[in-house]
Structure formats: C-alpha cells, structure tokens
Write an enzyme that holds these catalytic residues in place. Structure first.
Site, PDB file in Angstrom:
ATOM      1  N   PRO A 146       0.793  -1.225   0.000  1.00 14.04           N
ATOM      2  CA  PRO A 146       0.000   0.000   0.000  1.00 14.04           C
ATOM      3  C   PRO A 146       0.829   1.281   0.000  1.00 14.04           C
ATOM      4  O   PRO A 146       0.276   2.371  -0.114  1.00 14.04           O
ATOM      5  CB  PRO A 146      -0.855  -0.111   1.256  1.00 14.04           C
ATOM      6  CG  PRO A 146      -0.173  -1.092   2.109  1.00 14.04           C
ATOM      7  CD  PRO A 146       0.603  -2.004   1.209  1.00 14.04           C
ATOM      8  N   CYS A 147       2.153   1.164   0.093  1.00 13.11           N
ATOM      9  CA  CYS A 147       2.998   2.355  -0.017  1.00 13.11           C
ATOM     10  C   CYS A 147       3.639   2.452  -1.403  1.00 13.11           C
ATOM     11  O   CYS A 147       4.439   3.342  -1.646  1.00 13.11           O
ATOM     12  CB  CYS A 147       4.053   2.382   1.090  1.00 13.11           C
ATOM     13  SG  CYS A 147       5.153   0.958   1.100  1.00 13.11           S
ATOM     14  N   ASP A 148       3.254   1.563  -2.328  1.00  8.50           N
ATOM     15  CA  ASP A 148       3.790   1.588  -3.691  1.00  8.50           C
ATOM     16  C   ASP A 148       2.877   2.399  -4.604  1.00  8.50           C
ATOM     17  O   ASP A 148       1.659   2.211  -4.608  1.00  8.50           O
ATOM     18  CB  ASP A 148       3.921   0.165  -4.235  1.00  8.50           C
ATOM     19  CG  ASP A 148       4.620   0.139  -5.572  1.00  8.50           C
ATOM     20  OD1 ASP A 148       5.838  -0.106  -5.598  1.00  8.50           O
ATOM     21  OD2 ASP A 148       3.941   0.389  -6.609  1.00  8.50           O
TER      22      ASP A 148
END
Length: 162
Positions: free
Chosen positions: A111-113
């Site tokens: 989810p941080c990509d």
C-alpha cells in the site's frame, strides 16, 4: 555558499536529504539495507533477507509527494529479477506482496507503492496506516520489505543468487 544538492531537482534533493537522515543511516550501519547507486529518478537499494539479499529498483520521480514504486532487480543483468530468484512464501504475506502475477512483477503489492495504491483506491480507507506518507522517507517502504524478508513466512528463492 552552494552545496551539491542545490543543483538537483526538488524530488532528487528530497531523496538525497532523506538518505542522510539517521533512520536511513542506522539501517545501513545495522546491515539492513544499503544504497547501491542513484541515477535520478532511479535508485537501487539492497535489502537484507534472513537468507541472502534482494535489490529494489525504485522509481522516485515526484518524491516524496508521490509514492515510490519498486521492483526486484538483478544488478548484474540490469533487468527485473527473474521469477526463479524471487522470494517465496510459506502461504502468507510474502506471497501476497511479492506477486509475479501483479503488474508483471514490475511493482510490489504494497500500500505504499505508487502503482499499487493507484489501482486500489479502497486501501485508502482500509489500511491508512500502511499508505505512503509524503512527510516520511524511503525508509517506510524499505522497512516494509525488510520485515517481510525476515518474517517466518519468507523462504529462499527457487534459485540462489549468483
């Protein structure tokens, strides 16, 4: 007085500052990760695993306002890491993140990509604590990968690195 970062683009300058911060430098000193090189907007960062290491090829344009995106990289061949060299899972989270069927292996399912969050808007409400924080640093992404590569779910690739 002018410094070397004065001639860099704002995103490159922000990244350069972030890798000089204590949290990044401590990870290097502890052997958790290591910056291999930067050819803006690409940065190669090696991350240790419980067995071996893996290199992430980050695309960082717009950093830190825009999330990074990363893929597993073969530095010697200068290409995406071949499938047989990818981390394997015992059936848990490692297999969910290191997905060969996701975006042809060119982004990690985190989810941080940048690529992943752009295609999963529901994650904004479902997992806000894991989303990219524009006021954070590259360490957020690297730590997520490091934790997976040291988890009980991680198992060595089918083929050992050369």
């Amino acid at each position: 007085m002018s410094t070397a970062t004065d001639t860099l683009s704002p995103d490159h300058r922000a990244f350069s500052v972030s890798i000089e911060q204590p949290v990044f430098r401590m990870g290097v000193a502890d052997g958790r990760w290591n910056l291999i090189r930067v050819e803006w907007p690409i940065a190669l960062i090696e991350v240790s695993a419980s067995v071996g290491t893996f290199v992430l090829r980050f695309e960082l344009s717009g950093y830190p306002a825009q999330p990074p995106t990363a893929q597993l990289w073969d530095v010697n061949a200068n290409m995406r890491l071949t499938d047989a060299h990818w981390p394997r899972s015992k059936g848990g989270r490692v297999g969910e993140v290191f997905r060969l069927d996701w975006n042809a292996g060119t982004a990690l399912y985190l989810p941080c990509d940048r690529v992943t969050i752009a295609t999963h808007p529901g994650w904004i409400a479902q997992m806000p604590a894991k989303l990219w924080r524009p006021d954070g640093s590259i360490v957020q992404y690297i730590e997520a990968v490091y934790e997976l590569l040291h988890s009980a779910d991680f198992t060595s690739p089918l083929v050992a690195a050369a």
